[in-house]
Design a protein around this motif. Structure first.
Motif: not given
Length: 86
Positions: A29-30, A35-39
């Protein structure tokens, strides 16, 4: 399930677990959700499954899935492919 299903539809790399020597091949995964900039991470990569869930929790290769789809389409384009029966 390996001998009864996956080997018969030429998906020999499909398994419920990934051998330690093949874990580096898993798509990652990135680091941050776009979309949320969450880890973010993939839970099933970090934790072993406690049940086999009839194949939907399996790891497979793109090549194996493509071969299975191609074979299903050749057998009958009117029948849903094996993948949709999981």
């Amino acid at each position: 399930m390996q001998a009864d299903v996956w080997d018969r539809v030429t998906m020999p790399d499909t398994r419920f677990t990934v051998a330690p020597e093949k874990r580096a091949r898993l798509a990652q995964a990135l680091p941050l959700d776009p979309l949320t900039a969450q880890p973010q991470s993939i839970y099933s990569y970090e934790h072993e499954a406690k049940f086999d869930c009839a194949g939907s929790c399996a790891f497979g290769t793109v090549g194996g899935y493509t071969r299975e789809q191609t074979q299903s389409a050749r057998i009958s384009p009117l029948l849903p492919s094996f993948s949709h029966w999981r």
